[in-house]
Design a protein around this motif. Structure first.
Motif, PDB file in Angstrom:
ATOM      1  N   PHE A  56       4.375   5.300  -0.571  1.00  0.00           N
ATOM      2  CA  PHE A  56       5.509   4.563  -0.605  1.00  0.00           C
ATOM      3  C   PHE A  56       6.676   5.436   0.035  1.00  0.00           C
ATOM      4  CE2 PHE A  56       3.119   2.642  -3.830  1.00  0.00           C
ATOM      5  CZ  PHE A  56       3.791   1.338  -4.097  1.00  0.00           C
ATOM      6  N   LEU A  57       6.755   6.882   0.002  1.00  0.00           N
ATOM      7  CA  LEU A  57       7.701   7.341   0.442  1.00  0.00           C
ATOM      8  C   LEU A  57       7.727   7.196   1.775  1.00  0.00           C
ATOM      9  CD1 LEU A  57       7.740  10.698  -1.628  1.00  0.00           C
ATOM     10  CD2 LEU A  57       9.345   8.707  -1.787  1.00  0.00           C
ATOM     11  N   ALA A  58       6.629   7.231   2.666  1.00  0.00           N
ATOM     12  CA  ALA A  58       6.479   7.244   3.911  1.00  0.00           C
ATOM     13  C   ALA A  58       7.141   5.807   4.376  1.00  0.00           C
ATOM     14  CB  ALA A  58       5.197   7.220   4.387  1.00  0.00           C
ATOM     15  N   VAL A  59       6.968   4.845   3.634  1.00  0.00           N
ATOM     16  CA  VAL A  59       7.316   3.495   4.139  1.00  0.00           C
ATOM     17  C   VAL A  59       9.055   3.596   4.029  1.00  0.00           C
ATOM     18  CG1 VAL A  59       7.502   0.959   3.768  1.00  0.00           C
ATOM     19  CG2 VAL A  59       5.213   2.483   3.491  1.00  0.00           C
TER      20      VAL A  59
ATOM     21  N   ARG B 256      18.841 -11.406  -1.165  1.00  0.00           N
ATOM     22  CA  ARG B 256      19.117 -11.332  -2.318  1.00  0.00           C
ATOM     23  C   ARG B 256      18.292 -11.251  -3.364  1.00  0.00           C
ATOM     24  NH1 ARG B 256      19.437 -16.018  -5.782  1.00  0.00           N
ATOM     25  NH2 ARG B 256      18.640 -17.149  -4.480  1.00  0.00           N
ATOM     26  N   LEU B 257      17.031 -11.769  -3.267  1.00  0.00           N
ATOM     27  CA  LEU B 257      15.967 -11.461  -4.124  1.00  0.00           C
ATOM     28  C   LEU B 257      14.990 -10.261  -4.202  1.00  0.00           C
ATOM     29  CD1 LEU B 257      14.386 -15.061  -3.400  1.00  0.00           C
ATOM     30  CD2 LEU B 257      16.062 -14.612  -5.167  1.00  0.00           C
ATOM     31  N   PHE B 258      14.962  -9.768  -3.055  1.00  0.00           N
ATOM     32  CA  PHE B 258      14.221  -8.505  -2.901  1.00  0.00           C
ATOM     33  C   PHE B 258      14.569  -7.717  -1.509  1.00  0.00           C
ATOM     34  CE2 PHE B 258      11.633 -12.123  -1.794  1.00  0.00           C
ATOM     35  CZ  PHE B 258      11.460 -12.357  -0.442  1.00  0.00           C
ATOM     36  N   LEU B 259      14.052  -6.289  -1.358  1.00  0.00           N
ATOM     37  CA  LEU B 259      14.123  -5.656  -0.349  1.00  0.00           C
ATOM     38  C   LEU B 259      12.560  -5.330   0.189  1.00  0.00           C
ATOM     39  CD1 LEU B 259      15.422  -3.487   1.693  1.00  0.00           C
ATOM     40  CD2 LEU B 259      14.960  -2.096   0.006  1.00  0.00           C
ATOM     41  N   VAL B 260      12.500  -5.648   1.534  1.00  0.00           N
ATOM     42  CA  VAL B 260      11.258  -5.556   2.210  1.00  0.00           C
ATOM     43  C   VAL B 260      11.429  -4.215   3.037  1.00  0.00           C
ATOM     44  CG1 VAL B 260       9.656  -6.430   3.669  1.00  0.00           C
ATOM     45  CG2 VAL B 260      10.655  -7.799   1.908  1.00  0.00           C
ATOM     46  N   GLU B 261      10.646  -3.142   2.837  1.00  0.00           N
ATOM     47  CA  GLU B 261      10.629  -1.958   3.767  1.00  0.00           C
ATOM     48  C   GLU B 261       9.414  -2.241   4.720  1.00  0.00           C
ATOM     49  OE1 GLU B 261      12.914   1.114   0.964  1.00  0.00           O
ATOM     50  OE2 GLU B 261      10.745   0.824   0.598  1.00  0.00           O
ATOM     51  N   VAL B 262       9.330  -1.977   5.837  1.00  0.00           N
ATOM     52  CA  VAL B 262       8.044  -1.883   6.753  1.00  0.00           C
ATOM     53  C   VAL B 262       8.212  -0.899   7.520  1.00  0.00           C
ATOM     54  CG1 VAL B 262       7.148  -3.539   8.630  1.00  0.00           C
ATOM     55  CG2 VAL B 262       8.451  -4.509   6.969  1.00  0.00           C
ATOM     56  N   LEU B 263       6.827  -0.270   7.634  1.00  0.00           N
ATOM     57  CA  LEU B 263       6.440   0.726   8.527  1.00  0.00           C
ATOM     58  C   LEU B 263       5.309   0.523   9.342  1.00  0.00           C
ATOM     59  CD1 LEU B 263       7.020   3.975   9.203  1.00  0.00           C
ATOM     60  CD2 LEU B 263       5.213   4.284   7.288  1.00  0.00           C
ATOM     61  N   ASP B 264       5.463   0.856  10.666  1.00  0.00           N
ATOM     62  CA  ASP B 264       4.365   0.421  11.509  1.00  0.00           C
ATOM     63  C   ASP B 264       3.518   1.857  11.713  1.00  0.00           C
ATOM     64  OD1 ASP B 264       2.567  -0.282  13.309  1.00  0.00           O
ATOM     65  OD2 ASP B 264       4.173  -0.614  15.238  1.00  0.00           O
ATOM     66  N   ARG B 265       2.197   1.729  11.092  1.00  0.00           N
ATOM     67  CA  ARG B 265       1.378   2.750  11.213  1.00  0.00           C
ATOM     68  C   ARG B 265       0.734   3.159  12.512  1.00  0.00           C
ATOM     69  NH1 ARG B 265      -1.176  -0.273   7.061  1.00  0.00           N
ATOM     70  NH2 ARG B 265      -2.986  -0.469   8.315  1.00  0.00           N
ATOM     71  N   GLY B 266       0.973   1.987  13.420  1.00  0.00           N
ATOM     72  CA  GLY B 266       0.374   2.403  14.864  1.00  0.00           C
ATOM     73  C   GLY B 266      -1.233   2.050  15.179  1.00  0.00           C
ATOM     74  N   ASP B 267      -1.772   1.463  14.126  1.00  0.00           N
ATOM     75  CA  ASP B 267      -3.278   1.129  14.126  1.00  0.00           C
ATOM     76  C   ASP B 267      -3.367  -0.290  14.034  1.00  0.00           C
ATOM     77  OD1 ASP B 267      -3.099   0.623  11.424  1.00  0.00           O
ATOM     78  OD2 ASP B 267      -4.306   2.426  10.907  1.00  0.00           O
ATOM     79  N   VAL B 268      -4.609  -0.718  13.947  1.00  0.00           N
ATOM     80  CA  VAL B 268      -4.869  -2.293  13.955  1.00  0.00           C
ATOM     81  C   VAL B 268      -5.474  -2.577  12.737  1.00  0.00           C
ATOM     82  CG1 VAL B 268      -4.794  -2.697  16.366  1.00  0.00           C
ATOM     83  CG2 VAL B 268      -6.940  -2.059  15.530  1.00  0.00           C
ATOM     84  N   SER B 269      -5.453  -1.609  11.673  1.00  0.00           N
ATOM     85  CA  SER B 269      -6.408  -2.086  10.393  1.00  0.00           C
ATOM     86  C   SER B 269      -5.467  -3.143   9.581  1.00  0.00           C
ATOM     87  CB  SER B 269      -6.580  -0.805   9.793  1.00  0.00           C
ATOM     88  OG  SER B 269      -5.410  -0.277   9.415  1.00  0.00           O
ATOM     89  N   ALA B 270      -5.903  -3.603   8.483  1.00  0.00           N
ATOM     90  CA  ALA B 270      -5.411  -4.718   7.805  1.00  0.00           C
ATOM     91  C   ALA B 270      -4.227  -4.055   7.187  1.00  0.00           C
ATOM     92  CB  ALA B 270      -6.326  -4.683   6.374  1.00  0.00           C
TER      93      ALA B 270
END
Length: 117
Positions: free
Chosen positions: A21-24, A33-47
């Motif tokens: 969670f902290l990495a993201v 308004r409804l939520f915040l979405v935090e996105v982190l690209d891991r750099g792989d092709v997994s799910a």
């Protein structure tokens, strides 16, 4: 989506550890308004993986759990197909999630996950 109510794409994994969670938090932030979405690209092709957070500012445990359940169901039934492989997502819910119709919630979540305004 098939008639079973399950997404046709792959099901996203779950973020469970605090370190994940902290990495993201260091990634891209998509505010709404409804939520915040935090996105982190891991750099792989997994799910893709997804985690849910609702702060104590939102309300008591009952309210926070209702917000979390609505967000989980919206991702499961609709927005999982909009998640890019190799990304981690943290969705920080707000109390307004409970006040809107579920269809609007799904549309907004899908739009934020795709990264469009």
């Amino acid at each position: 989506m098939p008639a079973t109510g399950k997404p046709k794409g792959q099901t996203p994994g779950r973020l469970l550890k605090r370190a994940d969670f902290l990495a993201v938090r260091g990634g891209e932030k998509r505010r709404g308004r409804l939520f915040l979405v935090e996105v982190l690209d891991r750099g792989d092709v997994s799910a893709p993986r997804v985690g849910y957070t609702v702060t104590k500012k939102v309300g008591n445990a009952v309210v926070r759990n209702r917000v979390r359940r609505r967000l989980r169901e919206a991702v499961r039934t609709h927005a999982a197909d909009d998640m890019a492989p190799g990304n981690d997502y943290v969705i920080v819910g707000r109390e307004d999630v409970l006040a809107i119709p579920f269809g609007q919630l799904k549309a907004e979540l899908s739009r934020r996950l795709r990264g469009t305004r």
